[in-house]
Design a protein around this motif. Structure first.
Motif, PDB file in Angstrom:
ATOM      1  N   LEU A 122     -32.408 -69.174 -47.066  1.00 26.10           N
ATOM      2  CA  LEU A 122     -32.160 -69.579 -48.454  1.00 26.10           C
ATOM      3  C   LEU A 122     -33.191 -70.598 -48.929  1.00 26.10           C
ATOM      4  N   GLN A 123     -33.603 -71.498 -48.057  1.00 21.90           N
ATOM      5  CA  GLN A 123     -34.637 -72.463 -48.421  1.00 21.90           C
ATOM      6  C   GLN A 123     -35.940 -71.754 -48.772  1.00 21.90           C
ATOM      7  N   ALA A 124     -36.272 -70.705 -48.050  1.00 20.76           N
ATOM      8  CA  ALA A 124     -37.483 -69.935 -48.337  1.00 20.76           C
ATOM      9  C   ALA A 124     -37.392 -69.233 -49.687  1.00 20.76           C
ATOM     10  N   GLN A 125     -36.166 -68.970 -50.141  1.00 19.67           N
ATOM     11  CA  GLN A 125     -35.941 -68.341 -51.436  1.00 19.67           C
ATOM     12  C   GLN A 125     -35.783 -69.368 -52.546  1.00 19.67           C
ATOM     13  N   GLY A 126     -35.983 -70.644 -52.209  1.00 18.65           N
ATOM     14  CA  GLY A 126     -35.826 -71.695 -53.208  1.00 18.65           C
ATOM     15  C   GLY A 126     -34.378 -72.031 -53.502  1.00 18.65           C
ATOM     16  N   MET A 127     -33.499 -71.785 -52.544  1.00 18.91           N
ATOM     17  CA  MET A 127     -32.082 -72.024 -52.744  1.00 18.91           C
ATOM     18  C   MET A 127     -31.548 -72.950 -51.653  1.00 18.91           C
ATOM     19  N   THR A 128     -30.413 -73.555 -51.927  1.00 18.14           N
ATOM     20  CA  THR A 128     -29.780 -74.438 -50.947  1.00 18.14           C
ATOM     21  C   THR A 128     -28.324 -74.031 -50.754  1.00 18.14           C
ATOM     22  N   ILE A 129     -27.795 -74.368 -49.583  1.00 16.67           N
ATOM     23  CA  ILE A 129     -26.390 -74.092 -49.292  1.00 16.67           C
ATOM     24  C   ILE A 129     -25.735 -75.369 -48.795  1.00 16.67           C
ATOM     25  N   THR A 130     -24.516 -75.581 -49.234  1.00 18.35           N
ATOM     26  CA  THR A 130     -23.719 -76.730 -48.783  1.00 18.35           C
ATOM     27  C   THR A 130     -22.449 -76.205 -48.130  1.00 18.35           C
ATOM     28  N   PRO A 131     -22.218 -76.579 -46.844  1.00 18.94           N
ATOM     29  CA  PRO A 131     -22.988 -77.507 -46.012  1.00 18.94           C
ATOM     30  C   PRO A 131     -24.302 -76.869 -45.553  1.00 18.94           C
ATOM     31  N   ASN A 132     -25.242 -77.697 -45.143  1.00 15.96           N
ATOM     32  CA  ASN A 132     -26.497 -77.167 -44.598  1.00 15.96           C
ATOM     33  C   ASN A 132     -26.703 -77.546 -43.139  1.00 15.96           C
ATOM     34  N   ASP A 133     -25.708 -78.182 -42.550  1.00 18.01           N
ATOM     35  CA  ASP A 133     -25.770 -78.572 -41.144  1.00 18.01           C
ATOM     36  C   ASP A 133     -24.893 -77.631 -40.319  1.00 18.01           C
ATOM     37  N   PRO A 134     -25.459 -76.919 -39.343  1.00 18.88           N
ATOM     38  CA  PRO A 134     -24.674 -75.961 -38.551  1.00 18.88           C
ATOM     39  C   PRO A 134     -23.468 -76.584 -37.853  1.00 18.88           C
ATOM     40  N   ASP A 135     -23.587 -77.840 -37.391  1.00 20.70           N
ATOM     41  CA  ASP A 135     -22.453 -78.489 -36.734  1.00 20.70           C
ATOM     42  C   ASP A 135     -21.299 -78.710 -37.711  1.00 20.70           C
ATOM     43  N   GLU A 136     -21.632 -79.163 -38.909  1.00 20.31           N
ATOM     44  CA  GLU A 136     -20.584 -79.351 -39.918  1.00 20.31           C
ATOM     45  C   GLU A 136     -19.981 -78.013 -40.320  1.00 20.31           C
ATOM     46  N   PHE A 137     -20.833 -76.997 -40.410  1.00 21.01           N
ATOM     47  CA  PHE A 137     -20.356 -75.660 -40.781  1.00 21.01           C
ATOM     48  C   PHE A 137     -19.294 -75.159 -39.809  1.00 21.01           C
ATOM     49  N   VAL A 138     -19.583 -75.193 -38.512  1.00 23.82           N
ATOM     50  CA  VAL A 138     -18.632 -74.646 -37.541  1.00 23.82           C
ATOM     51  C   VAL A 138     -17.408 -75.545 -37.374  1.00 23.82           C
ATOM     52  N   SER A 139     -17.565 -76.844 -37.646  1.00 22.42           N
ATOM     53  CA  SER A 139     -16.436 -77.764 -37.478  1.00 22.42           C
ATOM     54  C   SER A 139     -15.463 -77.732 -38.653  1.00 22.42           C
ATOM     55  N   ASN A 140     -15.995 -77.605 -39.871  1.00 21.15           N
ATOM     56  CA  ASN A 140     -15.149 -77.798 -41.054  1.00 21.15           C
ATOM     57  C   ASN A 140     -15.087 -76.610 -42.006  1.00 21.15           C
ATOM     58  N   HIS A 141     -15.947 -75.617 -41.809  1.00 22.28           N
ATOM     59  CA  HIS A 141     -16.001 -74.532 -42.792  1.00 22.28           C
ATOM     60  C   HIS A 141     -15.829 -73.145 -42.177  1.00 22.28           C
ATOM     61  N   LEU A 142     -15.582 -73.073 -40.881  1.00 16.89           N
ATOM     62  CA  LEU A 142     -15.453 -71.778 -40.210  1.00 16.89           C
ATOM     63  C   LEU A 142     -14.073 -71.655 -39.579  1.00 16.89           C
ATOM     64  N   GLU A 143     -13.381 -70.581 -39.931  1.00 16.01           N
ATOM     65  CA  GLU A 143     -12.082 -70.278 -39.322  1.00 16.01           C
ATOM     66  C   GLU A 143     -12.231 -68.986 -38.521  1.00 16.01           C
ATOM     67  N   ILE A 144     -11.859 -69.035 -37.242  1.00 14.86           N
ATOM     68  CA  ILE A 144     -12.022 -67.871 -36.366  1.00 14.86           C
ATOM     69  C   ILE A 144     -10.832 -67.754 -35.429  1.00 14.86           C
ATOM     70  N   THR A 145     -10.340 -66.532 -35.261  1.00 15.46           N
ATOM     71  CA  THR A 145      -9.227 -66.259 -34.350  1.00 15.46           C
ATOM     72  C   THR A 145      -9.508 -64.969 -33.589  1.00 15.46           C
ATOM     73  N   VAL A 146      -9.402 -65.028 -32.274  1.00 17.08           N
ATOM     74  CA  VAL A 146      -9.548 -63.839 -31.423  1.00 17.08           C
ATOM     75  C   VAL A 146      -8.178 -63.474 -30.867  1.00 17.08           C
ATOM     76  N   ALA A 147      -7.812 -62.207 -30.968  1.00 17.91           N
ATOM     77  CA  ALA A 147      -6.504 -61.749 -30.477  1.00 17.91           C
ATOM     78  C   ALA A 147      -6.588 -60.260 -30.166  1.00 17.91           C
ATOM     79  N   PRO A 148      -5.661 -59.758 -29.326  1.00 17.22           N
ATOM     80  CA  PRO A 148      -5.607 -58.307 -29.134  1.00 17.22           C
ATOM     81  C   PRO A 148      -5.202 -57.634 -30.442  1.00 17.22           C
ATOM     82  N   LEU A 149      -5.832 -56.516 -30.754  1.00 20.44           N
ATOM     83  CA  LEU A 149      -5.371 -55.720 -31.888  1.00 20.44           C
ATOM     84  C   LEU A 149      -4.318 -54.731 -31.402  1.00 20.44           C
ATOM     85  N   ASP A 150      -4.584 -54.113 -30.270  1.00 22.00           N
ATOM     86  CA  ASP A 150      -3.613 -53.270 -29.572  1.00 22.00           C
ATOM     87  C   ASP A 150      -4.039 -53.249 -28.112  1.00 22.00           C
TER      88      ASP A 150
END
Length: 359
Positions: A122-150
């Protein structure tokens, strides 16, 4: 002559006025068209970026999930069972770690790595994203759950929460969640992959590959086994998808954990039914996996048991989890009786008999 020149100039001026008006109108219209085209192009570019980012996320999840599953399988076979297979696989997908230890196979296949690439792109395209820190992204902006489907599929559910993308002028291009509503699912078939429980339990001396039997989910809806088909299932070393009330059959995640805990199993079962509803599966499918371990028809299994100090059990059910717990660990046996008519003397406990052969 002056009078004629005046009339001529006046006539030319009168003729030019409509042309000037037409030119002004054309320039105004052209300007509006160009402006509208630029606006549409900008909107289309922004819309494409969001769709492209979402599709790129889906591909990243699919690839990371496959790599994480294989990595966890190799880890369990080589090092031992994990405490929480769902959490372990989530850590692999997000961080590429097991118990805080980096797994080199996942270096460039984690969601944290993916997000770092998104920021750079995105920076190469002249754009920005918030958050821009990968640690903050995975800590506060990512929800993930792994479970059996069947019984034969594992699923991961992902949502990116509250991100903001801006262009170079500071205009907000996108703000919200990905996907905009609901969750993004990735589904992994475990067919054709080594069973981590059996390989680890028998110390690598014996292994099985998970393949569904001809009737993967015995029930009144899909049909039950007859004795001949049960004997074939023992010979084929295939797997049956089954749940029970009195007997718990381990899901694939519990096979990575090496034991069955009632509360954990109920949690996985609840998540599976939730995933199934979200994905439009109307009839709930089981998550338990069972395969028949019958040493009398499997000399490699018999020799592996002998090497580990185990012995054939004349009265234990041949359902693999309970048979191996009894034969290797000395846990209380889940007793059963020979199935009438079985050519190989297959023994089933009453709950498994009802679940597989029918009440």
């Amino acid at each position: 002559m002056k009078h004629r020149a005046f009339l001529l100039n006046t006539t030319i001026l009168l003729l030019m006025i409509p042309l000037l008006l037409l030119l002004a109108t054309y320039e105004s219209a052209s300007s509006s068209i160009i402006f509208a085209q630029n606006e549409r192009t900008q909107v289309e570019r922004e819309y494409f970026d969001i769709l492209g980012m979402q599709e790129d996320l889906r591909n990243a999840i699919d690839l990371s999930m496959k790599k994480s599953y294989l990595t966890m399988t190799e880890y369990v076979i080589s090092n031992g069972f994990v405490n929480d297979a769902s959490e372990t696989m989530e850590d692999l997908i997000v961080y590429g770690e097991i118990n805080g230890v980096k797994q080199t196979e996942l270096n460039k296949f984690t969601l944290k790595y993916w997000f770092g690439n998104v920021v750079t792109y995105l920076q190469a395209q002249g754009m920005t994203i918030t958050p821009n820190d990968p640690d903050e992204f995975v800590s506060n902006h990512l929800e993930i759950t792994v479970a059996p489907l069947d019984s034969f599929h594992l699923a991961v559910r992902v949502k990116i929460k509250d991100i903001t993308i801006q262009d170079s002028s500071g205009k907000v291009v996108y703000q919200g969640d990905l996907p905009q509503s609901g969750y993004m699912y990735s589904i992994l078939s475990i067919s054709g992959v080594e069973d981590p429980y059996i390989a680890r339990k028998l110390n690598g001396l014996y292994t099985r590959v998970i393949e569904p039997c001809r009737i993967p989910f015995p029930s009144s809806e899909y049909g039950f086994y007859n004795v001949s088909e049960l004997d074939n299932a023992a010979l084929d070393q295939c797997y049956i998808g089954v749940d029970g009330d009195n007997v718990i059959y381990p899901s694939i995640l519990e096979r990575f954990e090496g034991n069955i805990n009632y509360q954990t199993h109920e949690h996985y079962l609840s998540l599976a039914h939730e995933f199934q509803r979200d994905l439009g599966i109307k009839t709930p499918l089981p998550i338990g996996l069972a395969t028949l371990t019958v040493p009398s028809v499997d000399n490699v299994l018999l020799e592996a048991l002998k090497s580990l100090g185990g012995t054939p059990l004349p009265s234990s059910t041949n359902i693999d989890y309970y048979y191996l717990q009894c034969a290797i660990d000395g846990s209380p046996c889940l007793t059963g009786v020979p199935v009438p008519g079985s050519e190989y003397g297959i023994i089933l406990d009453s709950a498994s008999s009802d679940a597989i052969l029918g009440p």
